[in-house]
Scaffold this motif. Structure first.
Motif, short mmCIF file in Angstrom:
data_model
loop_
_atom_site.label_atom_id
_atom_site.label_comp_id
_atom_site.label_asym_id
_atom_site.label_seq_id
_atom_site.Cartn_x
_atom_site.Cartn_y
_atom_site.Cartn_z
N UNK A 54 10.50 12.31 24.98
CA UNK A 54 9.27 11.71 24.43
C UNK A 54 9.55 10.68 23.34
N UNK A 55 10.76 10.64 22.80
CA UNK A 55 11.09 9.69 21.73
C UNK A 55 11.40 8.29 22.27
N UNK A 56 11.62 8.15 23.56
CA UNK A 56 11.92 6.83 24.12
C UNK A 56 10.69 5.93 24.03
N UNK A 57 10.93 4.73 23.50
CA UNK A 57 9.85 3.76 23.35
C UNK A 57 10.32 2.38 23.80
N UNK B 267 12.06 10.96 33.31
CA UNK B 267 11.93 12.18 32.50
C UNK B 267 11.14 11.94 31.21
N UNK B 268 9.89 11.46 31.29
CA UNK B 268 9.14 11.17 30.07
C UNK B 268 8.84 12.40 29.21
N UNK C 50 4.22 -6.55 19.89
CA UNK C 50 5.05 -5.77 18.98
C UNK C 50 4.75 -4.28 19.02
N UNK C 51 3.82 -3.89 19.89
CA UNK C 51 3.42 -2.48 20.01
C UNK C 51 4.48 -1.69 20.78
N UNK C 52 4.82 -0.52 20.26
CA UNK C 52 5.76 0.37 20.92
C UNK C 52 5.00 1.40 21.73
N UNK C 53 5.38 1.56 22.99
CA UNK C 53 4.72 2.53 23.86
C UNK C 53 5.78 3.44 24.48
N UNK C 54 5.34 4.61 24.91
CA UNK C 54 6.22 5.62 25.48
C UNK C 54 6.77 5.16 26.83
N UNK C 55 8.00 5.53 27.12
CA UNK C 55 8.62 5.25 28.42
C UNK C 55 8.09 6.27 29.42
N UNK C 56 7.21 5.81 30.31
CA UNK C 56 6.60 6.69 31.30
C UNK C 56 6.99 6.37 32.74
N UNK C 57 7.40 5.12 32.99
CA UNK C 57 7.65 4.67 34.35
C UNK C 57 9.04 4.03 34.45
N UNK C 58 9.50 3.87 35.68
CA UNK C 58 10.82 3.29 35.92
C UNK C 58 10.97 1.93 35.26
N UNK D 55 20.76 7.92 27.75
CA UNK D 55 20.88 7.68 26.31
C UNK D 55 22.31 7.94 25.82
N UNK D 56 22.96 8.94 26.39
CA UNK D 56 24.33 9.25 25.98
C UNK D 56 25.29 8.12 26.35
#
Length: 108
Positions: free
Chosen positions: A49-52, A44-45, A59-67, A23-24
């Motif tokens: 936890x804010x990564x979507x 690093x989910x 149009x649904x936003x879901x959490x970044x859990x996988x590569x 992110x940086x």
């Protein structure tokens, strides 16, 4: 912010398996209008936890859990340029994501 001079003067920002710095790198590329290249690796989910990612069909936003989510997250990051994807010639996590420049008007 302590690296303002370095980032403002560099030609490109590069991250090889940047993990927590993903992110940086994206924020710095946007802020300083720099091209970047990164080979993402760990997700690093729990730490982020804010990564979507947004499903383009629903149009649904879901959490970044996988590569695969992380790659999509980087590609969806709001920059003023396109983010491209390619593969490097080695085994393991070898997807490289990159942009050429942060100002479309300057690109030819």
């Amino acid at each position: 912010e302590g690296y303002k001079d370095l980032l403002s003067q560099c030609s490109i920002i590069i991250g090889m398996h940047p993990d927590e710095a993903t992110d940086e790198i994206l924020r710095a590329a946007k802020k300083y209008r720099k091209p970047f290249a990164m080979v993402p690796c760990c997700v690093f989910p729990t730490q982020f936890p804010q990564r979507r990612v947004v499903n383009e069909e629903t149009g649904e936003a879901t959490k970044v859990n996988f590569y695969e989510d992380l790659v999509k997250y980087v590609k969806q990051y709001p920059l003023e340029t396109d983010i491209h994807e390619d593969s490097l010639d080695f085994e393991g996590r070898n997807t490289v994501l990159y942009s050429f420049h942060q100002n479309k008007e300057l690109r030819s």
